[in-house]
Design an enzyme around this catalytic site. Structure first.
Site, PDB file in Angstrom:
ATOM      1  N   THR A  70      49.194  38.970  52.746  1.00  0.00           N
ATOM      2  CA  THR A  70      49.262  39.532  51.405  1.00  0.00           C
ATOM      3  C   THR A  70      48.147  40.557  51.178  1.00  0.00           C
ATOM      4  OG1 THR A  70      47.931  37.692  50.582  1.00  0.00           O
ATOM      5  CG2 THR A  70      50.328  37.480  50.413  1.00  0.00           C
ATOM      6  N   GLY A  71      48.404  41.487  50.237  1.00  0.00           N
ATOM      7  CA  GLY A  71      47.419  42.496  49.901  1.00  0.00           C
ATOM      8  C   GLY A  71      47.132  43.467  51.025  1.00  0.00           C
ATOM      9  N   ARG A  72      48.025  43.498  52.026  1.00  0.00           N
ATOM     10  CA  ARG A  72      47.847  44.333  53.221  1.00  0.00           C
ATOM     11  C   ARG A  72      46.567  44.013  53.985  1.00  0.00           C
ATOM     12  NH1 ARG A  72      51.860  47.552  53.669  1.00  0.00           N
ATOM     13  NH2 ARG A  72      50.909  48.679  55.398  1.00  0.00           N
ATOM     14  N   LEU A  73      46.050  42.799  53.778  1.00  0.00           N
ATOM     15  CA  LEU A  73      44.896  42.341  54.557  1.00  0.00           C
ATOM     16  C   LEU A  73      45.422  41.591  55.781  1.00  0.00           C
ATOM     17  CD1 LEU A  73      42.488  41.198  51.699  1.00  0.00           C
ATOM     18  CD2 LEU A  73      42.447  43.337  53.032  1.00  0.00           C
ATOM     19  N   HIS A  74      46.088  42.319  56.636  1.00  0.00           N
ATOM     20  CA  HIS A  74      46.793  41.726  57.766  1.00  0.00           C
ATOM     21  C   HIS A  74      45.820  41.168  58.810  1.00  0.00           C
ATOM     22  CE1 HIS A  74      50.000  43.803  55.814  1.00  0.00           C
ATOM     23  NE2 HIS A  74      49.587  45.004  56.201  1.00  0.00           N
TER      24      HIS A  74
END
Length: 206
Positions: free
Chosen positions: A182-186
């Site tokens: 989520t949140g592009r905090l891959h």
């Protein structure tokens, strides 16, 4: 899309062998009935240093690396003749998984290529002989006539592997695993071989 908090990449739990982790992810993609889960982007570099890419199919993965097959006169094969290094990308969107692989490429043995060729559907065996892959041809009809000629030549008999067709093995030096969060905090974990061949794991920023 899969829940992006599932299957996060915990550096302490993934294990020291990236090929084992790849096999787990690959099995999960196939078990999820993802169409052509074995498809991968193969990127090579031409002799004049232009990058080029196409989709191919992974036919085997083992402790050596990743195996695919093609015509040895194709454009990808010519690239590998001049620069025997390549990159692969697997992307299983439904699972939010991506794997990037880089390393040197060598041809598989004739015996290994022979064995795989005999497992192919007969139509694919004929196609491997009929198609001068990557070359300009006059028409679709010309190709279909070639197929008919080869069918007539072999009849119902066995079809030997053409010498200009066979496998390549990419021996990985870098494998990066990407998991959507989520949140592009891959999550991104990179396995790299050090000088003595040991895999070193690094976490990369998303």
């Amino acid at each position: 899309m899969a829940n992006s908090t599932e299957d996060s990449l915990d550096q302490d739990l993934v294990g020291s062998d990236p090929l084992e982790l790849f096999q787990r992810w690959f099995d999960k993609a196939r078990n999820a009935a993802i169409p052509l889960a074995e498809s991968m982007t193969l990127a090579t570099v031409t002799k004049d240093c232009r990058p080029t890419a196409r989709m191919v199919l992974l036919k085997q993965v083992d402790e050596r690396g990743f195996v695919f097959y093609t015509n040895y006169n194709s454009s990808k094969a010519r690239d590998l003749d001049s620069n025997p290094n390549a990159a692969l990308v697997f992307h299983w969107t439904q699972l939010e998984y991506q794997v990037r692989v880089e390393g040197p490429v060598t041809r598989t043995s004739g015996e290994e290529s022979d064995a795989y060729f005999q497992t192919r559907p007969r139509e694919s065996q004929i196609g491997a002989i009929a198609s001068p892959q990557s070359e300009t041809i006059p028409s679709r009809e010309w190709l279909e006539r070639r197929v008919e000629e080869i069918e007539a030549e072999f009849g119902d008999g066995p079809i030997p592997r053409p010498k200009n067709w066979g496998g390549y093995l990419l021996r990985p030096e870098r494998i990066e695993f990407w998991k959507g969060r989520t949140g592009r905090l891959h999550d991104r974990l990179l396995y790299e071989r050090d000088a003595d061949g040991t895999w070193v794991i690094k976490r990369l920023a998303p």
